[in-house]
Design an enzyme around this catalytic site. Structure first.
Site, PDB file in Angstrom:
ATOM      1  N   THR A 177       0.877  -1.181   0.000  1.00  0.00           N
ATOM      2  CA  THR A 177       0.000   0.000   0.000  1.00  0.00           C
ATOM      3  C   THR A 177       0.906   1.221   0.000  1.00  0.00           C
ATOM      4  O   THR A 177       1.629   1.455   0.978  1.00  0.00           O
ATOM      5  CB  THR A 177      -0.881   0.029   1.265  1.00  0.00           C
ATOM      6  OG1 THR A 177      -1.654  -1.158   1.299  1.00  0.00           O
ATOM      7  CG2 THR A 177      -1.826   1.231   1.232  1.00  0.00           C
ATOM      8  N   LYS A 179      -7.718   1.662  -3.088  1.00  0.00           N
ATOM      9  CA  LYS A 179      -7.374   1.210  -1.725  1.00  0.00           C
ATOM     10  C   LYS A 179      -7.499   2.359  -0.707  1.00  0.00           C
ATOM     11  O   LYS A 179      -8.110   2.203   0.348  1.00  0.00           O
ATOM     12  CB  LYS A 179      -5.933   0.665  -1.743  1.00  0.00           C
ATOM     13  CG  LYS A 179      -5.301   0.444  -0.405  1.00  0.00           C
ATOM     14  CD  LYS A 179      -5.667  -0.867   0.212  1.00  0.00           C
ATOM     15  CE  LYS A 179      -5.126  -0.982   1.625  1.00  0.00           C
ATOM     16  NZ  LYS A 179      -5.587  -2.144   2.317  1.00  0.00           N
ATOM     17  N   LYS A 232      -1.530   5.328   8.564  1.00  0.00           N
ATOM     18  CA  LYS A 232      -0.740   5.394   7.315  1.00  0.00           C
ATOM     19  C   LYS A 232      -1.669   5.590   6.110  1.00  0.00           C
ATOM     20  O   LYS A 232      -1.448   6.453   5.266  1.00  0.00           O
ATOM     21  CB  LYS A 232       0.059   4.085   7.157  1.00  0.00           C
ATOM     22  CG  LYS A 232       0.774   3.975   5.821  1.00  0.00           C
ATOM     23  CD  LYS A 232       1.310   2.565   5.565  1.00  0.00           C
ATOM     24  CE  LYS A 232       1.674   2.402   4.098  1.00  0.00           C
ATOM     25  NZ  LYS A 232       2.131   1.079   3.739  1.00  0.00           N
TER      26      LYS A 232
END
Ligand code: NAD
Length: 294
Positions: free
Chosen positions: A93, A168, A243
């Site tokens: 990611t 995402k 994050k």
């Protein structure tokens, strides 16, 4: 069966590489951490002395690394040495900009590439039930799909380079916001004398219904498998949620999108992490929400 190099054998990459071995591929891996290499070796992954050694003769390279800077540094190191037509897949990611930069680097060497971040966590990585969100050309996606299907149950082509990362972070921005919303509702319900089960029974079958409530309820009881029943052990750590929220806010700023609730969710998880709770499951944010009460 393919010859696959797998760089980054951590909590996610280790079990993902093991599933490629189970599917019959020859997998050669590399990681900086000895314990990760030992665990992967026990699962049948061949261990190389370096990332460069791992990609020798590979048809496919998969990276599963912490952040954009790691992906760019590894891709920069290995791309000049991989064979013609080697398929480059990044499952980490990372920020959309770095993902597009990585694709550009592959393109300079005429290599097909896909950004393919995952959802499903370590359980999904072990059980080969991950969802892959992919960005890249139709041809690169077609080549990547059968490999990704060995590690997941759903593989979605979201669009061109970077579209997987975009999907995402948008998804996880919804998740961060909705978990705080559900936590606020339970904290308010507690103050109003409402039992957790009563609120759950109503909201889970009403318009407040969402995944953060019905699959991952932040209070113990109503959803037995949720981390709230296991002292908020992750699961999905609050630091990882932070994050992803940071990535969503960087992308929103760069793209000129207004995401006020995303920004607020980021600041709430930031305070939670600064208070020393980055390793707690992200649903533990309910404790922080309760603590904000005057
Ligand atoms: P992790 O820290 O367990 O694994 C990352 C691995 O990369 C480590 O073992 C590290 O040693 C290795 N590494 C770092 N730099 C390297 C280099 N230059 N060469 C070789 N190896 C290197 O992290 P993770 O939980 O496996 O997550 C990996 C990625 O997946 C992250 O981008 C994370 O955001 C994403 N992700 C994690 C989860 C989860 O639940 N853990 C869920 C979805 C997505």
């Amino acid at each position: 069966m393919a010859n696959i190099a797998f760089i980054g054998l951590g909590n996610m990459g280790g079990p993902m590489a093991a599933n490629l071995v189970k599917a019959g591929h020859k997998v050669t891996g590399f990681d900086l951490v000895q314990a990760s290499k030992d665990a992967a070796k026990a699962d049948g992954v061949g261990i190389a002395a370096s990332a460069l050694d791992a990609v020798k003769g590979a048809d496919v390279v998969v990276t599963m690394l912490p952040a954009g800077k790691h992906v760019l540094s590894v891709w920069k190191e290995i791309i000049p040495s991989v064979g013609k037509n080697t398929l480059m897949i990044d499952c980490s990611t990372i920020d959309v900009e770095s993902a597009r930069f990585a694709h550009g680097h592959a393109l300079e060497h005429n290599l097909p590439s896909i950004d393919a971040p995952v959802s499903g966590g370590t359980g999904g990585a072990k059980g080969a039930t991950l969802t892959f969100m992919c960005g890249g050309s139709d041809a690169a996606f077609a080549a990547a799909r059968p490999i990704l299907e060995n590690m997941g149950k759903k593989v979605v082509h979201c669009g061109e380079a970077g579209a997987g990362q975009a999907a995402k972070i948008c998804n996880n921005m919804i998740l961060g916001i909705s978990m705080i919303g559900v936590s606020e509702a339970f904290a308010l319900g507690e103050k109003l004398g409402l039992s957790h089960q009563a609120l759950f029974d109503v909201a889970s079958t009403s318009s407040g219904q969402c995944w953060s409530l019905t699959s991952y309820c932040p209070v113990p009881g109503p959803v037995p498998a949720s981390p709230a029943n296991n002292d908020y052990k992750p699961g999905f750590a609050a630091a990882l949620m932070l994050k992803d929220l940071r990535l969503s806010q960087e992308a929103a700023k760069a793209a000129g999108a207004a995401t006020p609730l995303g920004a607020h969710a980021e600041s709430i998880y930031d305070a939670f992490e600064k208070a020393g709770h980055g390793g707690v499951d992200f649903s533990g944010i309910i404790k922080h929400v309760r603590g904000l009460a005057k």
